[in-house]
Design a protein around this motif. Sequence first.
Motif: not given
Length: 322
Positions: A73-80
Amino acid sequence: MRITYPVPAQTSSVFVVVTDRTPTDLSSIVPWRMGPSHRRAARDALGTPRLTLEAFRSTRSPWRRMDLSAEDLKRVRRARHHVVVTSTAPVEEQPEAAQVARAAARGIAEAYQGALYDPLTGAAVYHCAECPGERQDFHLGDDWLGWRVSCADEGHACALGLGAAAPAVAGADAGGGCSCLLTTSRGLRRFGLPEITLTGLACAHSLCAVTVLRTVAEPLLAGHFAWLSAGPQSPCRGVARRLRVAGTEYAVLSGGADLESGPVHIPGAEYGSPSGMADEESGLLGVRLTSAAAARSCLRLRLPGGHDGSHHPHHTPGLLVA
């Protein structure tokens, strides 16, 4: 005896590609930079409900709140950027419709060096340049099945440490631990099959429960696909209550709707779509191992009253525990 379950007229799949690269021209990727197995089908479906593509800035994406692990979920939210691949098709066009959509998502993820997530299974779909990509044939083990593990007693200490390596917890019984674990499949309803659930499991043996879940799901789904290929004549399908695997009686099913008394509502696990596209609720099928199947697994049966099934073979099998 047989049980029935409702089969929806159509089902949906969503795949989300998260990337830092700007998705400029998706039409140059789908279908042209997809694997050959599903390229023609993607070309024919593109722009129809069977295959739609949308790109979002991640700050405005409706898929920022997927049911994923904290790290994913952290990766999903950090992606542009998020690229969302959606497929809605008649249930008799499964599993091909879902395979074509995921093949398109794989192509986008590879082109933009992104990560691919399946919100329905709650997990990443792994891909690489050397991998075979989306195969023509369907295999449930190709990341199509996920699972949700939870504790029936939310206040119990075991809810803090689920998994195969979970330590012993306060309140565990002398027979090998608590028995409040619930394991529910994720992903079957995209094919029009109800999700299946195992209850009464010991928290220390969630890995065993997942193995049982897969073993039960494969023949159920194979029979479901065979029924779909013959052309559904009814909104409900009947299946034998006793499931056989490799010629052996393996499990007893429960749940479903009784056609003679009319359809009934079956409460099910909900994985809502942030985009507003809701799959029809498919409910749950309960699964209980037979004594013979349990004897060959890392689980054993606990009969009502706390007795071990190995000491009372003449009793009806009870819940699964460690």
